[in-house]
Design a protein around this motif. Structure first.
Motif, PDB file in Angstrom:
ATOM      1  N   SER A   1     -16.226 -20.391  50.380  1.00  0.00           N
ATOM      2  CA  SER A   1     -15.451 -19.548  49.466  1.00  0.00           C
ATOM      3  C   SER A   1     -16.344 -18.517  48.786  1.00  0.00           C
ATOM      4  N   GLN A   2     -17.510 -18.965  48.343  1.00  0.00           N
ATOM      5  CA  GLN A   2     -18.434 -18.055  47.696  1.00  0.00           C
ATOM      6  C   GLN A   2     -18.961 -17.015  48.691  1.00  0.00           C
ATOM      7  N   ALA A   3     -19.209 -17.452  49.908  1.00  0.00           N
ATOM      8  CA  ALA A   3     -19.682 -16.526  50.934  1.00  0.00           C
ATOM      9  C   ALA A   3     -18.627 -15.453  51.212  1.00  0.00           C
ATOM     10  N   LEU A   4     -17.357 -15.856  51.254  1.00  0.00           N
ATOM     11  CA  LEU A   4     -16.273 -14.893  51.463  1.00  0.00           C
ATOM     12  C   LEU A   4     -16.176 -13.915  50.307  1.00  0.00           C
ATOM     13  N   ASP A   5     -16.386 -14.416  49.081  1.00  0.00           N
ATOM     14  CA  ASP A   5     -16.388 -13.536  47.907  1.00  0.00           C
ATOM     15  C   ASP A   5     -17.509 -12.507  48.021  1.00  0.00           C
ATOM     16  N   GLN A   6     -18.668 -12.938  48.505  1.00  0.00           N
ATOM     17  CA  GLN A   6     -19.792 -12.025  48.685  1.00  0.00           C
ATOM     18  C   GLN A   6     -19.456 -10.937  49.711  1.00  0.00           C
ATOM     19  N   ILE A   7     -18.850 -11.360  50.815  1.00  0.00           N
ATOM     20  CA  ILE A   7     -18.484 -10.403  51.856  1.00  0.00           C
ATOM     21  C   ILE A   7     -17.439  -9.419  51.339  1.00  0.00           C
ATOM     22  N   ALA A   8     -16.434  -9.927  50.627  1.00  0.00           N
ATOM     23  CA  ALA A   8     -15.377  -9.063  50.098  1.00  0.00           C
ATOM     24  C   ALA A   8     -15.943  -8.039  49.115  1.00  0.00           C
ATOM     25  N   ALA A   9     -16.829  -8.497  48.230  1.00  0.00           N
ATOM     26  CA  ALA A   9     -17.426  -7.596  47.243  1.00  0.00           C
ATOM     27  C   ALA A   9     -18.252  -6.511  47.929  1.00  0.00           C
ATOM     28  N   SER A  10     -18.994  -6.918  48.956  1.00  0.00           N
ATOM     29  CA  SER A  10     -19.824  -5.968  49.686  1.00  0.00           C
ATOM     30  C   SER A  10     -18.973  -4.919  50.391  1.00  0.00           C
ATOM     31  N   LYS A  11     -17.889  -5.371  51.037  1.00  0.00           N
ATOM     32  CA  LYS A  11     -17.031  -4.447  51.773  1.00  0.00           C
ATOM     33  C   LYS A  11     -16.262  -3.517  50.839  1.00  0.00           C
ATOM     34  N   GLU A  12     -15.812  -4.044  49.710  1.00  0.00           N
ATOM     35  CA  GLU A  12     -15.124  -3.205  48.728  1.00  0.00           C
ATOM     36  C   GLU A  12     -16.054  -2.120  48.211  1.00  0.00           C
ATOM     37  N   ASP A  13     -17.296  -2.492  47.954  1.00  0.00           N
ATOM     38  CA  ASP A  13     -18.286  -1.522  47.469  1.00  0.00           C
ATOM     39  C   ASP A  13     -18.587  -0.472  48.539  1.00  0.00           C
ATOM     40  N   GLU A  14     -18.643  -0.924  49.786  1.00  0.00           N
ATOM     41  CA  GLU A  14     -18.923  -0.029  50.914  1.00  0.00           C
ATOM     42  C   GLU A  14     -17.844   1.049  51.030  1.00  0.00           C
ATOM     43  N   ILE A  15     -16.587   0.636  50.951  1.00  0.00           N
ATOM     44  CA  ILE A  15     -15.468   1.580  51.042  1.00  0.00           C
ATOM     45  C   ILE A  15     -15.466   2.508  49.836  1.00  0.00           C
ATOM     46  N   ASP A  16     -15.685   1.930  48.653  1.00  0.00           N
ATOM     47  CA  ASP A  16     -15.667   2.722  47.417  1.00  0.00           C
ATOM     48  C   ASP A  16     -16.740   3.810  47.462  1.00  0.00           C
ATOM     49  N   ARG A  17     -17.949   3.451  47.885  1.00  0.00           N
ATOM     50  CA  ARG A  17     -19.027   4.434  47.933  1.00  0.00           C
ATOM     51  C   ARG A  17     -18.788   5.497  48.999  1.00  0.00           C
ATOM     52  N   THR A  18     -18.069   5.143  50.060  1.00  0.00           N
ATOM     53  CA  THR A  18     -17.759   6.113  51.108  1.00  0.00           C
ATOM     54  C   THR A  18     -16.716   7.116  50.637  1.00  0.00           C
ATOM     55  N   ILE A  19     -15.611   6.624  50.092  1.00  0.00           N
ATOM     56  CA  ILE A  19     -14.487   7.487  49.734  1.00  0.00           C
ATOM     57  C   ILE A  19     -14.766   8.312  48.483  1.00  0.00           C
ATOM     58  N   ARG A  20     -15.301   7.671  47.454  1.00  0.00           N
ATOM     59  CA  ARG A  20     -15.466   8.355  46.176  1.00  0.00           C
ATOM     60  C   ARG A  20     -16.576   9.406  46.185  1.00  0.00           C
ATOM     61  N   ARG A  21     -17.512   9.307  47.094  1.00  0.00           N
ATOM     62  CA  ARG A  21     -18.627  10.257  47.110  1.00  0.00           C
ATOM     63  C   ARG A  21     -18.445  11.388  48.112  1.00  0.00           C
TER      64      ARG A  21
ATOM     65  N   SER B   1     -14.272   3.551  59.593  1.00  0.00           N
ATOM     66  CA  SER B   1     -12.826   3.380  59.764  1.00  0.00           C
ATOM     67  C   SER B   1     -12.069   3.790  58.502  1.00  0.00           C
ATOM     68  N   SER B   2     -12.635   3.480  57.346  1.00  0.00           N
ATOM     69  CA  SER B   2     -12.000   3.846  56.079  1.00  0.00           C
ATOM     70  C   SER B   2     -11.952   5.357  55.908  1.00  0.00           C
ATOM     71  N   LEU B   3     -13.009   6.031  56.337  1.00  0.00           N
ATOM     72  CA  LEU B   3     -13.046   7.486  56.237  1.00  0.00           C
ATOM     73  C   LEU B   3     -12.026   8.116  57.192  1.00  0.00           C
ATOM     74  N   VAL B   4     -11.900   7.571  58.388  1.00  0.00           N
ATOM     75  CA  VAL B   4     -10.880   8.045  59.331  1.00  0.00           C
ATOM     76  C   VAL B   4      -9.495   7.875  58.721  1.00  0.00           C
ATOM     77  N   GLU B   5      -9.249   6.734  58.102  1.00  0.00           N
ATOM     78  CA  GLU B   5      -7.963   6.474  57.460  1.00  0.00           C
ATOM     79  C   GLU B   5      -7.706   7.466  56.333  1.00  0.00           C
ATOM     80  N   ALA B   6      -8.729   7.769  55.545  1.00  0.00           N
ATOM     81  CA  ALA B   6      -8.586   8.720  54.449  1.00  0.00           C
ATOM     82  C   ALA B   6      -8.234  10.114  54.978  1.00  0.00           C
ATOM     83  N   ILE B   7      -8.905  10.533  56.051  1.00  0.00           N
ATOM     84  CA  ILE B   7      -8.617  11.839  56.643  1.00  0.00           C
ATOM     85  C   ILE B   7      -7.185  11.876  57.180  1.00  0.00           C
ATOM     86  N   PHE B   8      -6.755  10.790  57.804  1.00  0.00           N
ATOM     87  CA  PHE B   8      -5.381  10.676  58.300  1.00  0.00           C
ATOM     88  C   PHE B   8      -4.374  10.858  57.162  1.00  0.00           C
ATOM     89  N   LEU B   9      -4.583  10.170  56.051  1.00  0.00           N
ATOM     90  CA  LEU B   9      -3.653  10.245  54.922  1.00  0.00           C
ATOM     91  C   LEU B   9      -3.664  11.626  54.274  1.00  0.00           C
TER      92      LEU B   9
END
Length: 210
Positions: free
Chosen positions: A24-44, A177-185
């Motif tokens: 469970s903790q490992a999944l939380d780590q992965i989720a936090a990392s991926k959320e941060d990855e998307i956030d840093r890609t889209i917001r910057r 993939s997140s950036l492609v999705e953002a461009i699509f939207l």
């Protein structure tokens, strides 16, 4: 490459550091990392550059999307989404075919290259060929100082996510993939009539679903 890794070392996490005793903790780590990855890609994303890229995609006769290795599924997804919007796009998993496609393109077309490292020899060859033919090149990488960016007209940066066991190997398909999705939207938002094109496409393939 070492300098690039050093600059982004602080936000990058390694799968080797995941908690091995608590899933469970490992999944939380992965989720936090991926959320941060998307956030840093889209917001910057630089708004001015992104607008120019959107204009280019909308006004191009043909959009060729190219990638190699495990990044190719991102290119395939981009091609699918662009065609759904009514924008003609092509790609191929075979570099020889991709080069042949580029040879048949003109200055009214554009080339969208996706590479995490920006060091793919095949994509660098495509960028050179596009330049010879007056084709605008959009690079999507996580290295602004990469050789591919130097050969491109526009660059969209994706955030570096995790390393796999060793710091030297970086991967970030989710960011791309997140950036492609953002461009699509964003393209969809520019012209709401494109929604009817998506609906027509979905209707035509509806019989393929159970």
């Amino acid at each position: 490459m070492a300098l690039a890794i050093a600059r982004v070392k602080s936000p990058v996490s390694s799968l080797a550091s995941l908690n091995q005793d608590d899933v469970s903790q490992a999944l939380d780590q992965i989720a936090a990392s991926k959320e941060d990855e998307i956030d840093r890609t889209i917001r910057r994303l630089p708004a001015a550059t992104l607008k120019e890229v959107l204009d280019l995609l909308e006004n191009s006769r043909l959009i060729q999307v190219a990638a190699e290795g495990d990044t190719y599924p991102v290119a395939e997804d981009a091609v699918y989404k662009l065609n759904q919007l009514g924008l003609l796009a092509i790609s191929s998993p075979t570099m020889e075919t991709v080069i042949g496609q580029t040879m048949n393109m003109s200055s009214s077309d554009c080339l969208w290259l996706i590479s995490n490292s920006g060091e793919s020899s095949g994509l660098l060859k495509l960028a050179d060929l596009a330049k010879e033919k007056g084709i605008k090149v959009v690079a999507m990488t996580n290295r602004p100082d990469s050789p591919l960016v130097a050969k491109s007209d526009y660059h969209l940066t994706t955030a570096i996510g995790q390393t796999v066991l060793q710091e030297e190997y970086l991967f970030s398909r989710l960011a791309s993939s997140s950036l492609v999705e953002a461009i699509f939207l964003l393209l969809l938002n520019r012209d709401k009539k494109r929604l009817s094109h998506i609906q027509a496409h979905e209707k035509l393939i509806a019989d393929r679903k159970v």
